[in-house]
Design a protein around this motif. Structure first.
Motif, short mmCIF file in Angstrom:
data_model
loop_
_atom_site.label_atom_id
_atom_site.label_comp_id
_atom_site.label_asym_id
_atom_site.label_seq_id
_atom_site.Cartn_x
_atom_site.Cartn_y
_atom_site.Cartn_z
N HIS A 146 0.82 -1.22 0.00
CA HIS A 146 0.00 0.00 0.00
C HIS A 146 0.86 1.27 0.00
CE1 HIS A 146 -3.30 2.73 0.79
NE2 HIS A 146 -2.65 3.20 1.84
N SER A 149 0.94 3.48 -3.04
CA SER A 149 -0.19 4.32 -3.43
C SER A 149 -0.32 5.57 -2.56
CB SER A 149 -1.50 3.51 -3.35
OG SER A 149 -1.78 3.13 -2.00
N LYS A 220 -13.95 12.18 -15.43
CA LYS A 220 -14.65 11.12 -14.71
C LYS A 220 -15.56 11.73 -13.65
CE LYS A 220 -13.59 6.67 -12.51
NZ LYS A 220 -12.49 5.75 -12.09
N ILE A 229 -7.61 8.56 -12.27
CA ILE A 229 -7.35 8.13 -10.89
C ILE A 229 -7.15 9.31 -9.94
CG2 ILE A 229 -5.74 6.87 -9.39
CD1 ILE A 229 -5.09 5.08 -11.79
N TYR A 240 3.21 4.08 -7.57
CA TYR A 240 2.53 3.26 -8.57
C TYR A 240 2.28 4.02 -9.86
CZ TYR A 240 -1.96 5.60 -7.56
OH TYR A 240 -2.98 6.51 -7.41
N ASN A 247 3.29 -1.06 -10.26
CA ASN A 247 1.95 -1.11 -10.84
C ASN A 247 1.55 -2.57 -11.11
OD1 ASN A 247 -0.43 0.10 -12.01
ND2 ASN A 247 0.41 -0.40 -14.03
N ASP A 249 0.72 -6.71 -8.84
CA ASP A 249 0.55 -7.43 -7.57
C ASP A 249 1.80 -7.27 -6.72
OD1 ASP A 249 -2.01 -8.44 -8.00
OD2 ASP A 249 -1.27 -10.18 -9.09
N LEU A 252 -3.24 -3.48 -4.62
CA LEU A 252 -4.65 -3.70 -4.92
C LEU A 252 -4.98 -3.22 -6.32
CD1 LEU A 252 -6.33 -2.59 -1.55
CD2 LEU A 252 -5.98 -4.91 -2.40
N PRO A 253 -5.84 -3.93 -7.04
CA PRO A 253 -6.18 -3.58 -8.43
C PRO A 253 -6.70 -2.15 -8.59
CG PRO A 253 -6.96 -5.79 -7.92
CD PRO A 253 -6.47 -5.21 -6.63
N LYS A 254 -7.41 -1.62 -7.59
CA LYS A 254 -7.99 -0.28 -7.74
C LYS A 254 -6.93 0.81 -7.86
CE LYS A 254 -8.58 0.77 -2.79
NZ LYS A 254 -9.56 1.18 -1.75
N PHE A 255 -5.68 0.49 -7.48
CA PHE A 255 -4.61 1.47 -7.58
C PHE A 255 -3.76 1.28 -8.84
CE2 PHE A 255 -5.12 1.28 -2.85
CZ PHE A 255 -5.56 2.59 -2.69
N ARG A 256 -4.10 0.28 -9.64
CA ARG A 256 -3.25 -0.02 -10.78
C ARG A 256 -3.75 0.63 -12.07
NH1 ARG A 256 -3.16 -6.28 -10.47
NH2 ARG A 256 -3.46 -6.42 -8.23
#
Length: 314
Positions: A146, A149, A220, A229, A240, A247, A249, A252-256
């Protein structure tokens, strides 16, 4: 808002309220606490006055600020001045805290090596702080992904030898209150630009830097965001969005970012300004976007200029 300081006030500059703690108004060692508000109306030092305030927006305090005064090099014989830092964190407190603990040390180191203060000194200090934080993210990657991010805007002001140095990466702002002798009014003079995708020139800059990426800025939910983002285009941290090695594993996918990238999406390089201080320059206001979303530069200057000196904290 600050016109100077005698020493570092306190590491994160205030005592935050925490859940379950008595949030009634009370005295703090360096100011006053009222719920999620910390403020110090007025402080004196050898070259001026300062007042400051912080309102905690989240349960977790992500923001730090810093005031230093004295030698700006590693030696007492080096140049003396006043340093102000506003570190508006996001995603967690780690980056803002890291900047608070390391950036000023690099300012002193590079001022010593350079033989004086300069925009280049400040730029090197920003990038060295960024490099060290990314090294920390890399070291803790498997145990604490984490960290990749977490980031922070970084606004710095230095007064030294009659000169004012401003450096900004992010969407905080510094405003000068300058006396207009013709109209006998104090006018607001913004000294920094916000690096936020809501600004058209920032979007144009991003598109020019990433001409092969049609999704570099995305509208967005009526808000312009970098890669859909984040709103800011410059920061310290946010690993990231700086290196593809973060970028993936276990982040978490939401930060990629879905698409691969081979150069940093965000930049840590500050935009700098250097100018001579004049007798008409009355005061400086340093603040994160939390203030500027509610007040214009001139409104903030009017508050400082018209309120009693012991109640000017914002």
């Amino acid at each position: 808002m600050v016109s100077g300081s005698l020493m570092r006030m306190m590491p994160p500059c205030w005592r935050p309220s925490v859940e379950g703690e008595d949030s009634s108004r009370g005295d703090d060692a360096n100011g006053r606490v009222d719920g999620l508000l910390w403020y110090k109306d007025l402080g004196d030092h050898v070259t001026g006055e300062f007042s400051m305030a912080v309102i905690q927006a989240n349960n977790l305090l992500e923001d730090h600020s810093q005031l230093e005064s004295g030698p700006l090099s590693l030696y007492e014989s080096g140049p003396h001045g006043t340093f102000v830092g506003i570190y508006d964190g996001h995603g967690g407190p780690a980056t803002a805290r890291f900047i608070n603990e390391h950036l000023f040390g690099y300012i002193k180191k590079f001022t010593t090596e350079n033989g004086g203060m300069s925009a280049d000194v400040i730029n090197k200090a920003f990038l060295a702080t960024e490099e060290d934080f990314l090294a920390l993210v890399r070291k803790q990657w498997l145990n604490d992904p984490h960290m990749a991010s977490v980031g922070s805007c970084c606004l710095v002001g230095i007064v030294c030898s009659g000169m004012l140095y401003i450096a900004n990466a992010g969407d905080s702002r510094v405003v000068l209150g300058r006396l207009d002798n013709t109209y006998k009014e104090v006018k607001a003079v913004p000294l920094s630009s916000e690096h936020n995708a809501s600004v058209e020139s920032v979007r144009e800059e991003l598109r020019s830097l990433h001409p092969d990426d049609p999704q570099i800025v995305v509208l967005k939910h009526t808000v312009w965001r970098v890669k859909g983002i984040i709103q800011i285009s410059r920061s310290i941290g946010d690993a990231y969005l700086k290196s593809a090695e973060f970028n993936r594993d276990p982040l978490l996918p939401k930060f990629r970012v879905p698409e691969p990238f081979d150069k940093p999406i965000l930049s840590a390089e500050p935009e700098t300004l250097v100018q001579k201080l004049d007798p008409e320059d009355q005061f400086l206001i340093f603040a994160s976007d939390g203030l500027w979303e509610h007040l214009s530069s001139q409104e903030a200057v009017d508050i400082v200029n018209t309120c009693p000196r012991n109640t000017i904290g914002i």
